[in-house]
Design an enzyme around this catalytic site. Structure first.
Site, short mmCIF file in Angstrom:
data_model
loop_
_atom_site.label_atom_id
_atom_site.label_comp_id
_atom_site.label_asym_id
_atom_site.label_seq_id
_atom_site.Cartn_x
_atom_site.Cartn_y
_atom_site.Cartn_z
N THR A 22 -0.06 7.19 -54.43
CA THR A 22 0.88 7.84 -53.51
C THR A 22 0.17 8.34 -52.26
O THR A 22 0.78 8.43 -51.19
CB THR A 22 1.62 9.01 -54.18
OG1 THR A 22 0.67 9.93 -54.73
CG2 THR A 22 2.53 8.51 -55.29
N HIS A 113 -1.85 -1.63 -67.15
CA HIS A 113 -0.46 -2.05 -67.02
C HIS A 113 -0.31 -3.32 -66.21
O HIS A 113 0.79 -3.63 -65.73
CB HIS A 113 0.37 -0.91 -66.41
CG HIS A 113 0.41 0.31 -67.28
ND1 HIS A 113 0.67 1.58 -66.79
CD2 HIS A 113 0.20 0.47 -68.61
CE1 HIS A 113 0.62 2.46 -67.79
NE2 HIS A 113 0.33 1.80 -68.89
N CYS A 121 4.35 -17.64 -65.40
CA CYS A 121 5.57 -18.05 -66.10
C CYS A 121 5.65 -17.35 -67.44
O CYS A 121 4.68 -17.34 -68.20
CB CYS A 121 5.59 -19.56 -66.28
SG CYS A 121 6.95 -20.15 -67.34
N ASN A 205 -5.20 16.57 -60.53
CA ASN A 205 -3.82 16.11 -60.41
C ASN A 205 -3.03 17.16 -59.63
O ASN A 205 -3.34 18.35 -59.68
CB ASN A 205 -3.20 15.90 -61.80
CG ASN A 205 -1.89 15.14 -61.74
OD1 ASN A 205 -1.81 14.07 -61.14
ND2 ASN A 205 -0.86 15.68 -62.36
#
Length: 238
Positions: A22, A113, A121, A205
């Protein structure tokens, strides 16, 4: 303290989440913008949506792929790449799918991820071009669906990335979390694996996390790039 621990560590591993991206201007996956106002991202980012809501799935991910192309690594990404070259960090475990770490120059990155930089495909596994996906050429010659090479809800994490992350976490003596809420399993277990193996745990964080009480140092309400820049300057002044 962070600078001293980083300088003295034998093996440092960095774990990054959405907050890292971000700061480059990439919207958080859960932000209420664009198409995401109409649909639940958790529903569209799923194997079920790929199979049963293909049009919505394609629109959702074309928007995500295009947004990734518009952003560049920030100073924090570049510092991590520099630290890897200097031998200060062993590697990066990331929940992000934007490829910004590699674009900045990092080479040892476990993408838990997957990535929006590659496509394949669903049926035959053949690698596909980004332009085909953007142009909505969604059918492979085998008849299968072309999709981004990311992990969808309902799928397992890629074996190699998971094994690399497990190895990095289990042998490091300093584990630094950057921009993750540590709320998504099983990725949020890696800081605990490192801690249980004897590593110092640092969590940087914007907001507090559920694992803060395990950490040796917590830094909230500061930009990641700002913190890393300060540490890098201190390293050069030592």
């Amino acid at each position: 303290m962070l600078t001293k621990w980083l300088k003295n560590a034998h093996a440092t591993v960095v774990f990054t989440g959405a907050g890292m991206s971000t700061e480059s201007g990439l919207p958080d996956f859960r932000s209420s913008t664009g198409l995401w106002k109409q649909f639940d991202p958790k529903q569209l980012a799923s194997i079920d949506a790929l199979n049963n809501q293909l049009s919505d799935f394609m629109q959702f991910y074309q928007e995500r792929v295009n947004s990734v192309q518009l952003v560049k690594p920030h100073k924090g990404h570049s510092i991590l790449a520099q630290w890897e070259k200097q031998g200060l960090i062993e590697g990066i475990i990331t929940q992000n799918v934007d490829g910004l770490h590699q674009e900045a120059g990092s080479t040892h990155v476990a993408e838990l991820h997957g990535t929006l930089k590659r496509f394949h495909c669903q049926s035959c596994g053949e690698t596909k071009d980004r332009d085909d996906f953007i142009k909505q050429q969604i059918k492979c010659h085998c008849g299968g669906k072309i999709r981004p090479s990311i992990v969808l809800f309902g799928e397992q994490l890629p074996n190699k990335a998971f094994e690399d992350a497990s190895h990095l976490s289990s042998f490091c003596d300093l584990f630094i979390v950057l921009g993750s809420s540590l709320s998504v399993a099983p990725a949020n277990q890696f800081p605990l694996i490192a801690k249980e193996a004897g590593a110092k745990l640092i969590i940087i964080n914007e907001e507090s996390t559920n694992l803060d009480h395990y950490a040796d140092l917590v830094i909230n309400e500061r930009k990641i790039g700002e913190v890393l820049s300060a540490v890098d300057q201190q390293l050069h002044s030592i």
